[in-house]
Motif scaffolding. Structure first.
Motif, PDB file in Angstrom:
ATOM      1  N   GLU A 133       0.831  -1.198   0.000  1.00 31.03           N
ATOM      2  CA  GLU A 133       0.000   0.000   0.000  1.00 31.03           C
ATOM      3  C   GLU A 133       0.871   1.255   0.000  1.00 31.03           C
ATOM      4  N   ALA A 134       1.914   1.255   0.823  1.00 28.25           N
ATOM      5  CA  ALA A 134       2.837   2.397   0.869  1.00 28.25           C
ATOM      6  C   ALA A 134       3.567   2.534  -0.461  1.00 28.25           C
ATOM      7  N   PHE A 135       3.920   1.405  -1.047  1.00 25.02           N
ATOM      8  CA  PHE A 135       4.600   1.417  -2.339  1.00 25.02           C
ATOM      9  C   PHE A 135       3.707   2.043  -3.410  1.00 25.02           C
ATOM     10  N   ASP A 136       2.427   1.680  -3.406  1.00 35.14           N
ATOM     11  CA  ASP A 136       1.473   2.235  -4.359  1.00 35.14           C
ATOM     12  C   ASP A 136       1.398   3.754  -4.228  1.00 35.14           C
ATOM     13  N   LYS A 137       1.423   4.257  -3.004  1.00 34.04           N
ATOM     14  CA  LYS A 137       1.381   5.708  -2.781  1.00 34.04           C
ATOM     15  C   LYS A 137       2.651   6.380  -3.308  1.00 34.04           C
ATOM     16  N   VAL A 138       3.792   5.745  -3.090  1.00 34.42           N
ATOM     17  CA  VAL A 138       5.048   6.307  -3.593  1.00 34.42           C
ATOM     18  C   VAL A 138       5.011   6.390  -5.114  1.00 34.42           C
ATOM     19  N   LEU A 139       4.571   5.313  -5.751  1.00 30.26           N
ATOM     20  CA  LEU A 139       4.483   5.326  -7.220  1.00 30.26           C
ATOM     21  C   LEU A 139       3.540   6.418  -7.722  1.00 30.26           C
ATOM     22  N   SER A 140       2.411   6.561  -7.068  1.00 27.71           N
ATOM     23  CA  SER A 140       1.459   7.609  -7.467  1.00 27.71           C
ATOM     24  C   SER A 140       2.093   8.986  -7.330  1.00 27.71           C
TER      25      SER A 140
END
Length: 141
Positions: free
Chosen positions: A111-118
């Motif tokens: 979930e944190a990774f998804d936010k970083v990518l966004s």
């Protein structure tokens, strides 16, 4: 730098905590020779420090990925400034070819990774990204 220096550096890369006596035995030279060579390599700036390597599973940031980044022409300096300040980017490399930058990203969860990518994809000047999650590590430097 000669062959003994290169062998010494290889041994230190493998285990920088090896005693000088053990290094000397492996290199088949005197203990003083090893001490002098290490001191010289440090003074010359060839050896700039020593570090600890952890098993990837032991690290807090267990999600690791490499993201290739394409930057629009005039925005390179601004994109670099923003990416250098991002807490989840642990390494940033310029490259040749299709991609301009390669960023190593670490997070605690998907979930944190998804936010970083966004966040990365919304940076003005980044035109495209491609990401590969790192699944296993088979060799550390």
């Amino acid at each position: 730098m000669d062959d003994i220096d290169r062998e010494l550096i290889a041994l230190l890369r493998d285990n920088a905590r090896l005693p000088v006596v053990a290094l000397a035995a492996k290199l088949r030279v005197a203990r003083a020779t090893v001490q002098n060579r290490i001191a010289r390599l440090e003074a010359e700036g060839t050896i700039v420090g020593y570090t600890v390597r952890l098993r990837p599973a032991a690290e807090a940031h267990r999600i690791r990925a490499m993201t290739s980044i394409a930057v629009e022409g005039p925005h390179g300096a601004e994109v670099l400034r923003i990416l250098r300040g991002h807490p989840n980017i642990v390494a940033l490399h310029s490259t040749n070819g299709r991609w301009d930058l390669l960023a190593e990203i670490r997070t605690d969860s998907l979930e944190a990774f998804d936010k970083v990518l966004s966040t990365l994809r919304s940076i003005h000047g980044i035109s495209n990204t491609e990401t590969s999650l790192l699944l296993s590590t088979h060799k550390l430097a």
